[in-house]
Design an enzyme around this catalytic site. Structure first.
Site, PDB file in Angstrom:
ATOM      1  N   GLY A   1      -6.239  -2.504   0.157  1.00 37.51           N
ATOM      2  CA  GLY A   1      -5.634  -1.164   0.034  1.00 37.51           C
ATOM      3  C   GLY A   1      -4.293  -1.114  -0.925  1.00 37.51           C
TER       4      GLY A   1
ATOM      5  N   ASN B   1      -6.047   6.250  -1.287  1.00 37.68           N
ATOM      6  CA  ASN B   1      -6.962   5.819  -2.214  1.00 37.68           C
ATOM      7  C   ASN B   1      -7.530   4.564  -1.783  1.00 37.68           C
ATOM      8  OD1 ASN B   1      -4.840   3.981  -2.389  1.00 37.68           O
ATOM      9  ND2 ASN B   1      -4.046   4.658  -4.562  1.00 37.68           N
TER      10      ASN B   1
ATOM     11  N   GLU C   1      -3.933 -18.350 -20.781  1.00 34.34           N
ATOM     12  CA  GLU C   1      -4.175 -19.276 -19.617  1.00 34.34           C
ATOM     13  C   GLU C   1      -4.988 -20.483 -19.945  1.00 34.34           C
ATOM     14  OE1 GLU C   1      -6.417 -19.179 -15.175  1.00 34.34           O
ATOM     15  OE2 GLU C   1      -7.337 -18.290 -17.124  1.00 34.34           O
TER      16      GLU C   1
ATOM     17  N   ASN D   1       0.790  -1.331   0.003  1.00 35.22           N
ATOM     18  CA  ASN D   1       0.078   0.048   0.006  1.00 35.22           C
ATOM     19  C   ASN D   1       0.770   1.293  -0.001  1.00 35.22           C
ATOM     20  OD1 ASN D   1      -2.156   2.001   0.381  1.00 35.22           O
ATOM     21  ND2 ASN D   1      -2.838   1.309   2.234  1.00 35.22           N
TER      22      ASN D   1
ATOM     23  N   ASP E   1      -1.684  -1.176  -3.780  1.00 32.01           N
ATOM     24  CA  ASP E   1      -1.852  -0.131  -5.164  1.00 32.01           C
ATOM     25  C   ASP E   1      -0.705  -0.121  -6.025  1.00 32.01           C
ATOM     26  OD1 ASP E   1      -0.356   1.530  -3.527  1.00 32.01           O
ATOM     27  OD2 ASP E   1      -2.132   2.509  -2.794  1.00 32.01           O
TER      28      ASP E   1
ATOM     29  N   ASP F   1      -6.575 -14.053 -20.003  1.00 31.71           N
ATOM     30  CA  ASP F   1      -7.183 -14.819 -19.156  1.00 31.71           C
ATOM     31  C   ASP F   1      -8.391 -15.852 -19.635  1.00 31.71           C
ATOM     32  OD1 ASP F   1      -8.196 -15.084 -16.007  1.00 31.71           O
ATOM     33  OD2 ASP F   1     -10.133 -14.531 -16.957  1.00 31.71           O
TER      34      ASP F   1
HETATM   35 CA    CA Z   1      -4.089   2.286  -1.238  1.00 32.79          CA
END
Ligand code: CA
Length: 615
Positions: free
Chosen positions: A164, A143, A360, A138, A166, A331
């Site tokens: 959280g 954000n 994949e 994080n 990022d 994917d």
């Molecule tokens: Ca964050």
């Protein structure tokens, strides 16, 4: 992606509600470039009753050739041709009608950046480090919760909620990934997933052109790619052709009924990849596999619809050109319309010849995974234009070497056999090999937290053919079984300011974690500087008594790999291998640096893979 992730949500009721757009809500792609290989562009325009308007534009080198109206009056699809002479700049697209205010969208054609030093491709010279952005670090607390998004709760105590992590957190630790010896980073999808539940994993896209605000911004993603490149790290983007999230804005107000596959009642895919290639397949089974939805929260795109094709194709081209990405991981590859995927791959390779792509394919046999690769010897019906796939068979074989009983087809014989089937591929070295990922039990748990077996597995992964990939945390012995798979998606310790330990630093790791980290680091950096392990030839010998020997060699070096799957010391007679070791006098253990004479017998410790550079 694995189906079990979503079983938790199976009780959700599918409900496509109608939304009211504003007068001019979206034009996508929102900008484009001059000098692209393909001069054609199809703009999706979304706005209330936009199809009632007359569209005009006036810009040198840009021609509006067709205005396509579809079932829903809130959409227009504009076919535009951008000639090679068009200059970068801005121009107005005007929407007018006898009644109502005229509308305008200022469209920008940007100067195309030189891709030579940005889109580099990911090859067998690389080592991929895979991570989940929400669970790595994080770097920006501001954000963590974004008001207005459907999932606002942040709960690090629950594996189902956002934690959280990022893009800034990843940028802050690029030096760590580089130190480990990785040369490429694969993030699970970072585009917007504005879903009410479990939105962290990224596979339920709700806006194709927007990085999820909880991860950062489009500009920060571009910065991340640039900074990774500066550190010598390439970037792989995870893209989903097959489906999107049910909260996607265009699912709320479909352009046309057949934008997605619709069924009288909710119909789920059978996850039976065999139906794609089975010569005896019942057509109803094949349809259910391909057109059934992955889960109730993920509508299945109708990839036979040319508007859908253009939308997905352009979106991926947009991201590659915008950010300068090196590779794409596709994917749920087997669930896609194979003909569409073949045409998509051809188109993207024409636009970006250096871009690497791999699909994949979580399937059960060498034949069924090879089926999806280009130029193989079995799929006569179609050339997929897909260079490589995720090589599940190598993973399963390495597990069997480490945990299975040595026998005629099992133990080390299984890895030997899987590799002997490589004749089926045009080039097996383009497959991505791995020991675990975000959908699987962690490798350290698979080997019963046995550090010897752990090292042995990594040694095989980094010395056999293919593009090796490791999963974040494997290097610090993170463990758990994937039931549910949130358990294998734990936060990297030290990624959050409040964490009690910081395992990004040697001082924060236990002795055993440092032993694991240093082993992988040594091996990864050796591989980085040893072309024989990247692009060199592979020669393997028939396993005997639980011991499997192979060589990687080129003009520079010959590397001998001895896999002793027995839990006892083995004295290996060397004269069988004269074809490769003749002429060499000494061998250097690449992990500990010790050098010794090549004698008639070599002592190989129990449950160990020895990597020897012949000198
Ligand atoms: Ca964050």
């Amino acid at each position: 992606m694995k189906k079990s992730v979503f079983l938790f949500f199976l009780s959700f009721i599918v409900n496509l509600t109608y939304a009211q757009p504003t007068a001019l809500q979206a034009v996508e792609p929102m900008f484009w470039w001059t000098g692209m290989q393909n001069p054609n562009l199809q703009l999706l325009v979304y706005g209330k009753n936009i199809s009632k308007k007359t569209v005009t534009l006036n810009y040198a080198g840009v021609k509006l050739v067709k205005v396509n109206k579809v079932e829903n009056p809130n959409y227009l699809f504009l076919d535009v041709v951008i000639s090679a002479t068009a200059k970068a700049g801005k121009f107005a697209i005007n929407f007018s009608s006898p009644q109502g205010k005229p509308l305008q969208y200022i469209y920008e054609l940007k100067q195309k950046e030189n891709n030579k030093n940005r889109i580099q491709g990911v090859t067998n010279q690389d080592l991929i480090y895979q991570l989940m952005p929400d669970r790595f670090a994080n770097g920006d607390k501001s954000n963590d919760i974004v008001l207005g998004m459907k999932e606002t709760a942040l709960n690090r105590d629950s594996m189902f909620y956002r934690h959280g992590g990022d893009l800034q957190g990843i940028i802050n630790h690029l030096d760590y990934i580089k130190e480990l010896g990785a040369t490429a980073i694969w993030l699970t999808p970072e585009v917007e997933n504005d879903m009410p539940n479990a939105s962290y994993h990224g596979y339920a896209v709700t806006n194709h052109y927007q990085i999820d605000k909880r991860f950062g911004s489009n500009a920060l993603y571009k910065t991340f790619v640039d900074k990774a490149h500066q550190q010598g790290l390439k970037v792989i983007k995870d893209v989903v052709h097959n489906h999107c999230g049910i909260e996607h804005w265009f699912i709320k107000d479909l352009p046309m009924k057949n934008w997605v596959h619709q069924w009288p009642n909710y119909t789920q895919t059978t996850y039976k990849d065999q139906t794609v290639m089975d010569p005896y397949v019942a057509q109803a089974d094949k349809k259910e596999m391909l057109d059934g939805w992955f889960v109730p929260t993920m509508p299945d795109f109708n990839q036979a619809n040319p508007y859908v094709q253009n939308y997905i194709n352009q979106n991926i081209i947009w991201w590659v050109q915008y950010a300068g990405i090196d590779g794409l991981r596709l994917d749920t590859y087997a669930y896609n319309d194979i003909k569409y995927m073949a045409s998509w791959a051809k188109q993207i390779k024409a636009e970006f010849p250096n871009l690497s792509i791999f699909g994949e394919t979580l399937v059960n046999t060498v034949v069924s995974q090879a089926y999806f690769t280009e130029g193989n010897t079995i799929n006569q019906g179609i050339n997929t234009n897909l260079p490589g796939i995720t090589d599940v068979q190598i993973k399963d074989a390495i597990y069997d070497v480490l945990n299975g009983k040595y026998d005629w087809t099992t133990g080390v014989n299984r890895l030997y056999t899987v590799l002997s089937n490589d004749f089926i591929y045009k080039d097996a070295s383009r497959n991505v090999t791995f020991l675990d990922n975000h959908d699987m039990s962690r490798f350290y748990s698979i080997v019963g937290e046995d550090i010897k077996k752990y090292k042995s597995g990594l040694a095989m992964l980094l010395t056999t053919r293919g593009i090796p990939q490791i999963y974040y945390g494997t290097e610090i012995l993170m463990k758990n079984f994937s039931n549910p798979d949130g358990l294998v998606r734990a936060d990297f310790p030290g990624g959050w300011a409040s964490d009690s330990t910081n395992k990004f630093l040697a001082s924060g790791r236990t002795n055993q974690e440092n032993e694991a980290f240093n082993y992988l680091k040594t091996l990864a950096n050796y591989r980085k500087n040893t072309t024989a392990l990247q692009t060199g030839k592979l020669v393997q010998y028939v396993p005997q008594s639980g011991v499997y020997v192979y060589f990687r060699y080129d003009k520079q070096k010959t590397v001998m790999v001895i896999v002793n799957s027995n839990n006892k010391v083995t004295n290996l007679k060397t004269n069988r291998f004269n074809e490769q070791i003749g002429g060499f006098k000494t061998a250097k253990n690449v992990i500990d640096g010790t050098t010794f004479a090549i004698l008639e017998t070599l002592e190989v410790p129990a449950s160990t893979t020895l990597i020897l550079e012949l000198q």
